[in-house]
Write a protein that holds these residues in place. Sequence first.
Motif, short mmCIF file in Angstrom:
data_model
loop_
_atom_site.label_atom_id
_atom_site.label_comp_id
_atom_site.label_asym_id
_atom_site.label_seq_id
_atom_site.Cartn_x
_atom_site.Cartn_y
_atom_site.Cartn_z
N MET A 69 -0.17 7.37 -1.41
CA MET A 69 -1.24 7.20 -0.52
C MET A 69 -2.16 8.63 -0.80
O MET A 69 -3.43 8.54 -0.77
CB MET A 69 -0.63 7.36 0.64
CG MET A 69 -0.76 5.78 1.10
SD MET A 69 0.35 5.32 2.80
CE MET A 69 -0.17 6.71 3.97
N GLN A 111 -5.03 9.53 -3.16
CA GLN A 111 -6.14 8.68 -2.88
C GLN A 111 -6.98 9.24 -1.72
O GLN A 111 -8.03 8.71 -1.51
CB GLN A 111 -5.91 7.12 -2.66
CG GLN A 111 -5.20 6.82 -3.87
CD GLN A 111 -5.10 5.15 -3.50
OE1 GLN A 111 -6.00 4.37 -3.30
NE2 GLN A 111 -3.90 4.76 -3.61
N TYR A 158 -0.13 -2.59 -0.48
CA TYR A 158 -1.18 -2.33 0.39
C TYR A 158 -1.78 -1.00 -0.05
O TYR A 158 -2.96 -0.68 0.44
CB TYR A 158 -0.79 -2.25 1.96
CG TYR A 158 -0.50 -3.62 2.36
CD1 TYR A 158 -1.64 -4.52 2.43
CD2 TYR A 158 0.91 -3.82 2.72
CE1 TYR A 158 -1.09 -5.76 3.28
CE2 TYR A 158 1.37 -5.05 3.12
CZ TYR A 158 0.42 -6.19 3.39
OH TYR A 158 0.86 -7.51 3.49
N VAL A 159 -0.81 -0.35 -0.58
CA VAL A 159 -1.36 1.20 -0.93
C VAL A 159 -2.26 1.37 -2.13
O VAL A 159 -2.82 2.14 -2.24
CB VAL A 159 -0.15 1.97 -0.93
CG1 VAL A 159 -0.38 3.51 -1.61
CG2 VAL A 159 0.67 2.05 0.25
N GLU A 189 -3.73 -1.34 -3.69
CA GLU A 189 -4.91 -2.46 -3.63
C GLU A 189 -6.06 -1.78 -3.64
O GLU A 189 -6.54 -0.76 -3.00
CB GLU A 189 -4.71 -3.29 -2.08
CG GLU A 189 -5.35 -4.59 -2.32
CD GLU A 189 -5.04 -5.28 -1.08
OE1 GLU A 189 -5.82 -5.05 0.14
OE2 GLU A 189 -3.93 -5.74 -0.65
N GLU A 190 -7.15 -2.45 -4.47
CA GLU A 190 -8.55 -1.99 -4.65
C GLU A 190 -9.29 -2.73 -3.75
O GLU A 190 -9.22 -4.02 -3.86
CB GLU A 190 -8.87 -1.84 -5.93
CG GLU A 190 -8.30 -0.69 -6.74
CD GLU A 190 -8.37 0.59 -6.23
OE1 GLU A 190 -9.72 0.95 -5.79
OE2 GLU A 190 -7.44 1.65 -6.05
#
Lengths: 232, 229
Positions: B159, B162, B225-226, B228-229
């Motif tokens: 996380m 990003q 979910y972390v 995912e684009e």
Amino acid sequence: MKAKPTTLKVLDIVSLILLAIATYLALVFAPTERIMGDVQRVFYFHVATAWVGLLGFVAAGVTGIIYLRTQDLKWDLIEVAAVEISLVFFFITIILGSIWARPIWNTWWTWDPRLTSASIVELIYLAYLMLRQGIEDPDRRARFGAVYTLVGAVSVPITFVSIRMFRTIHPVVIGNASSKAQGGFGMTGDMKIAFFFALFAFTVIFVDLFWNRIRLGQLQQKVEQLKLKVMD
Amino acid sequence: MKEERSSNYLRAIFAVAWKDLAAEMRSKELLSAMLVFALLVIMIFNFALELDIKTRNSVTAGVLWVTFAFAGTLGLNRSMAIEKDRGCLDGLLLAPVDRSAIYFGKAISNLAFMLIVEAIVLPVYSILYNTNLFKPGLLLVILLGSLGYIAVGTLLSAMSVQTRTRDVMLPILLFPIILPILIAAVRASGGYLQDLPFDQILPWINLLIVYDTIFTAISFMVFDYVVEE
């Protein structure tokens, strides 16, 4: 632009009145505690604000899970509202608790499970807000926020248990206190009235703030959309 | 058919882990940074706490775990930043494997780095302070503690890379979450170092196992979910 719903307006006023009554009950109506004296009156709001903080904490964890399941940004709004309310109210709880602890425990602070857990929630939510600030894409921001509140919601109870495995001096007024607790007391009838009324009043205040904050989030979203429209 | 799929999954995990380990064996940039940093932290503790024989007994467990935690964030940050900077993460995400395989692969390589650093720090600490740290119980605690630390750390570092503030973000996100690990690991390690009876150490080991299980499961569930684009 939708006007403020009437129910919410009424709820605002009701919350204010309830807060005033709770203040009266806590400061005037409730009898003075025999040993601790007036400083014990902090207790009514201390527990009530902690209760609101806890409500926000649970709400944030649950809405985090719902967001991950539904991917609907509405739940992200609700989650932020819950986090902010929890952050503010746990902070109030900690301050009130310190005011009480200085004369009773003879210290502002001790590393007790409740105190530590409350401050860890504060730190997790501050980290949460910083995390959100560092991400521009709203979907990703919501996803990361939801994941982090979920992780925090699981971690904090474990922290609580692990510190409880040391020992505690925090009094338990409702339920069984540990034999080492200091500053506990039994509540008389009038104290109970003040206490449960404060709990009730703050629950209503929680609902009111929660609603207002969610509405604020929706308005923010709308402003952002309008801005984008103007720029096009 | 089902068997084939599960062996594919395992192969994907080990491919990701092996990629990291092979790259590290060639460059050694991550391990050397973690190691030098860990030794520096111990040196700072030496002068900050005046580690004479008396204080040493009570603070050794704490010093070790703070060192591991700090060196660990350095490694986690770097390991994810490499993926992100060179666009490897996008490549990995394109691979036709379950995303959790990427998580477990990264976690295994991160754990390997952390254990290597610990395997070097422990004897160095033993020599510097003339204390025997090679007790099987202590090694078990270190393994369990590192496992939980890496389980959460790998998820949160995915996380934090990003975000805009990336390197700064990881310790802020990670430390409040891994507090139970630190509490339990310090208590259990301290118990072994002071030769406490096993029944006083057991609750802390149980806590570590519970934490490891819960957070490995959660990370496995939410890693999708972390990234995912």
